[in-house]
Design a protein around this motif. Structure first.
Motif, PDB file in Angstrom:
ATOM      1  N   ASN A 112      43.771  48.697  50.638  1.00 45.70           N
ATOM      2  CA  ASN A 112      45.161  47.743  50.325  1.00 45.70           C
ATOM      3  C   ASN A 112      46.238  48.555  50.311  1.00 45.70           C
ATOM      4  OD1 ASN A 112      46.766  45.535  49.924  1.00 45.70           O
ATOM      5  ND2 ASN A 112      45.401  45.471  47.758  1.00 45.70           N
TER       6      ASN A 112
ATOM      7  N   LYS B 211      49.197  47.096  50.147  1.00 53.24           N
ATOM      8  CA  LYS B 211      50.095  46.296  49.282  1.00 53.24           C
ATOM      9  C   LYS B 211      51.403  46.395  50.022  1.00 53.24           C
ATOM     10  CE  LYS B 211      47.374  46.924  45.129  1.00 53.24           C
ATOM     11  NZ  LYS B 211      47.088  46.837  43.829  1.00 53.24           N
TER      12      LYS B 211
ATOM     13  N   HIS C   1      44.177  37.905  46.128  1.00 55.45           N
ATOM     14  CA  HIS C   1      44.187  39.456  45.310  1.00 55.45           C
ATOM     15  C   HIS C   1      45.106  38.909  43.943  1.00 55.45           C
ATOM     16  CE1 HIS C   1      45.615  43.023  43.594  1.00 55.45           C
ATOM     17  NE2 HIS C   1      44.860  43.556  44.595  1.00 55.45           N
TER      18      HIS C   1
ATOM     19  N   GLU D 126      47.484  40.092  42.350  1.00 56.98           N
ATOM     20  CA  GLU D 126      48.749  39.997  42.170  1.00 56.98           C
ATOM     21  C   GLU D 126      49.369  38.737  42.958  1.00 56.98           C
ATOM     22  OE1 GLU D 126      49.020  43.992  44.151  1.00 56.98           O
ATOM     23  OE2 GLU D 126      48.364  44.919  42.409  1.00 56.98           O
TER      24      GLU D 126
ATOM     25  N   GLU E  50      37.698  42.667  40.755  1.00 57.91           N
ATOM     26  CA  GLU E  50      38.847  43.636  40.560  1.00 57.91           C
ATOM     27  C   GLU E  50      39.308  43.279  39.039  1.00 57.91           C
ATOM     28  OE1 GLU E  50      40.913  45.503  43.954  1.00 57.91           O
ATOM     29  OE2 GLU E  50      41.735  43.509  43.907  1.00 57.91           O
TER      30      GLU E  50
ATOM     31  N   ALA F  15      42.477  46.778  35.412  1.00 62.59           N
ATOM     32  CA  ALA F  15      42.218  48.147  35.978  1.00 62.59           C
ATOM     33  C   ALA F  15      42.948  48.632  37.278  1.00 62.59           C
ATOM     34  CB  ALA F  15      40.783  48.242  36.340  1.00 62.59           C
ATOM     35  N   ILE F  16      43.715  47.611  37.652  1.00 63.22           N
ATOM     36  CA  ILE F  16      44.330  47.818  38.829  1.00 63.22           C
ATOM     37  C   ILE F  16      45.650  48.651  38.511  1.00 63.22           C
ATOM     38  CG2 ILE F  16      45.762  46.649  40.785  1.00 63.22           C
ATOM     39  CD1 ILE F  16      43.772  44.348  40.390  1.00 63.22           C
ATOM     40  N   GLY F  17      45.864  49.781  39.315  1.00 64.41           N
ATOM     41  CA  GLY F  17      46.971  50.569  39.356  1.00 64.41           C
ATOM     42  C   GLY F  17      47.214  51.093  37.833  1.00 64.41           C
TER      43      GLY F  17
ATOM     44  N   GLY G  99      39.858  48.634  41.633  1.00 66.20           N
ATOM     45  CA  GLY G  99      40.595  48.952  40.418  1.00 66.20           C
ATOM     46  C   GLY G  99      40.749  50.379  40.032  1.00 66.20           C
ATOM     47  N   SER G 100      41.790  51.302  40.403  1.00 65.23           N
ATOM     48  CA  SER G 100      41.715  52.709  40.115  1.00 65.23           C
ATOM     49  C   SER G 100      40.598  53.408  40.552  1.00 65.23           C
ATOM     50  CB  SER G 100      42.141  52.806  38.531  1.00 65.23           C
ATOM     51  OG  SER G 100      43.168  52.267  38.161  1.00 65.23           O
ATOM     52  N   MET G 101      39.890  52.851  41.997  1.00 65.98           N
ATOM     53  CA  MET G 101      39.185  53.983  42.582  1.00 65.98           C
ATOM     54  C   MET G 101      39.872  54.957  42.871  1.00 65.98           C
ATOM     55  SD  MET G 101      35.976  52.992  45.273  1.00 65.98           S
ATOM     56  CE  MET G 101      34.784  51.808  44.384  1.00 65.98           C
TER      57      MET G 101
ATOM     58  N   LEU H 193      37.488  48.244  47.100  1.00 68.22           N
ATOM     59  CA  LEU H 193      38.816  47.792  47.320  1.00 68.22           C
ATOM     60  C   LEU H 193      39.811  48.767  46.819  1.00 68.22           C
ATOM     61  CD1 LEU H 193      40.674  46.120  49.156  1.00 68.22           C
ATOM     62  CD2 LEU H 193      40.429  44.264  47.339  1.00 68.22           C
ATOM     63  N   VAL H 194      40.650  49.568  47.574  1.00 65.37           N
ATOM     64  CA  VAL H 194      41.141  50.701  46.868  1.00 65.37           C
ATOM     65  C   VAL H 194      42.647  50.504  47.207  1.00 65.37           C
ATOM     66  CG1 VAL H 194      41.768  53.199  47.072  1.00 65.37           C
ATOM     67  CG2 VAL H 194      39.474  52.171  47.404  1.00 65.37           C
ATOM     68  N   GLY H 195      43.698  50.566  46.361  1.00 63.58           N
ATOM     69  CA  GLY H 195      45.049  50.581  46.523  1.00 63.58           C
ATOM     70  C   GLY H 195      45.411  51.720  46.593  1.00 63.58           C
ATOM     71  N   GLY H 196      46.129  52.351  45.332  1.00 62.65           N
ATOM     72  CA  GLY H 196      47.002  53.605  45.232  1.00 62.65           C
ATOM     73  C   GLY H 196      46.163  54.757  46.190  1.00 62.65           C
TER      74      GLY H 196
HETATM   75  P1  PGA Z   1      44.514  50.235  42.621  1.00 64.29           P
HETATM   76  O1  PGA Z   1      44.467  48.879  43.587  1.00 64.29           O
HETATM   77  O2  PGA Z   1      43.392  51.037  43.365  1.00 64.29           O
HETATM   78  O3  PGA Z   1      45.664  50.940  42.906  1.00 64.29           O
HETATM   79  O4  PGA Z   1      44.005  50.420  41.402  1.00 64.29           O
HETATM   80  C1  PGA Z   1      43.273  48.189  43.756  1.00 64.29           C
HETATM   81  C2  PGA Z   1      43.591  46.760  44.297  1.00 64.29           C
HETATM   82  O5  PGA Z   1      44.514  46.132  43.718  1.00 64.29           O
HETATM   83  O6  PGA Z   1      43.212  46.414  45.398  1.00 64.29           O
END
Ligand code: PGA
Length: 248
Positions: free
Chosen positions: A10, A12, A93, A95, A163, A167-169, A207-209, A227-230
């Motif tokens: 993701n 974002k 999501h 956010e 998520e 834990a997100i970001g 969440g921070s994977m 589901l991976v952000g950063g």
């Molecule tokens: P993150 O985000 O991996 O940066 O924690 C995950 C997400 O919000 O989907």
């Protein structure tokens, strides 16, 4: 049989045309791991180019409106993201639930709209830190799942992402035992909400994977992917997660 692992990036609000080469690099890694389903959800401005440049790789959207069309300035419909080349959309999501005040009812309507357009959906659920500290995490998450759950759901088009908001970001990840407990609770809730087929619905952890913790998280029962952000913004960071999924 265990579900195929599903690793979704993701992006974002990150990514300009100059970053399309990162998607090509990620798609190349994914193509060498055919046992894993991998995808990237870039900002909507990159969907058309990303999907046309990487025909064999799955591209998704991060949101869409629940209406087919009409007077909704700035919004994008399911048919629009489909025409641009998205195969699915992330929905609900945290956010968007926080920043755009999306409700469970909105998320349910969006999921039904993407399904009607022939697309897949990843519905996100997760508790805040205060809710976890108050011992309400499972109740909150299962409540969100029930409220957001679309009619006609089946594993062919629906995925759930758990998520935890905290834990997100943040670099913080729940204890493996807490992830196991929550994913088992989501699995049972799915059995209640569906008329069969709930075992096949994939439940992702988000969440921070990252490349360092993915193997441990992906080994947890009922964790069918991430589901991976950063850590999805470059092949260097996302590649090891796809590799961990291939080895899981
Ligand atoms: P993150 O985000 O991996 O940066 O924690 C995950 C997400 O919000 O989907």
């Amino acid at each position: 049989m265990a579900n195929r692992k599903y690793i979704v990036g993701n992006w974002k609000m990150n990514g300009l045309q100059s970053e399309l080469s990162d998607i090509a690099d990620i798609a190349a890694i994914a193509s060498s791991h055919p046992t894993v389903d991998a995808a990237i959800c870039p900002p909507v401005t990159l969907i058309a180019a990303a999907s046309s440049q990487n025909a064999a790789f799955a591209i998704g959207a991060q949101d869409c409106h629940f209406s087919e069309n009409g007077a909704h300035t700035g919004c994008i419909s399911a048919a629009m993201i489909k025409e641009a080349g998205a195969g699915f959309s992330i929905l609900g999501h945290s956010e968007r639930r926080a920043d755009q005040h999306e409700t469970d009812a909105d998320v349910k309507a969006k999921a039904e709209a993407v399904h009607a357009a022939g697309l897949g959906a990843i519905i996100c659920v997760g508790e805040t830190e205060e809710e976890r500290d108050a011992g309400q995490a499972i109740e909150i998450v299962c409540g969100q799942l029930a409220g957001s759950f679309p009619s006609g759901a089946d594993a062919g088009w629906l995925t759930i992402a758990y998520e935890p908001v905290w834990a997100i970001g943040t670099g913080r990840v729940p204890e493996v035992s807490d992830v196991a407990e929550m994913h088992a609770a989501i699995r049972s809730k799915l059995a209640e909400l569906m008329n069969g087929g709930s075992e096949q619905v994939r439940i992702l952890y988000g969440g921070s994977m990252n490349g360092g913790n993915a193997s441990e998280l992906l080994a947890v029962p009922n964790v069918d992917g991430g589901l991976v952000g950063g850590a999805s913004l470059s092949a260097e960071k996302f590649g090891p997660i796809i590799e961990a999924a291939a080895a899981a």
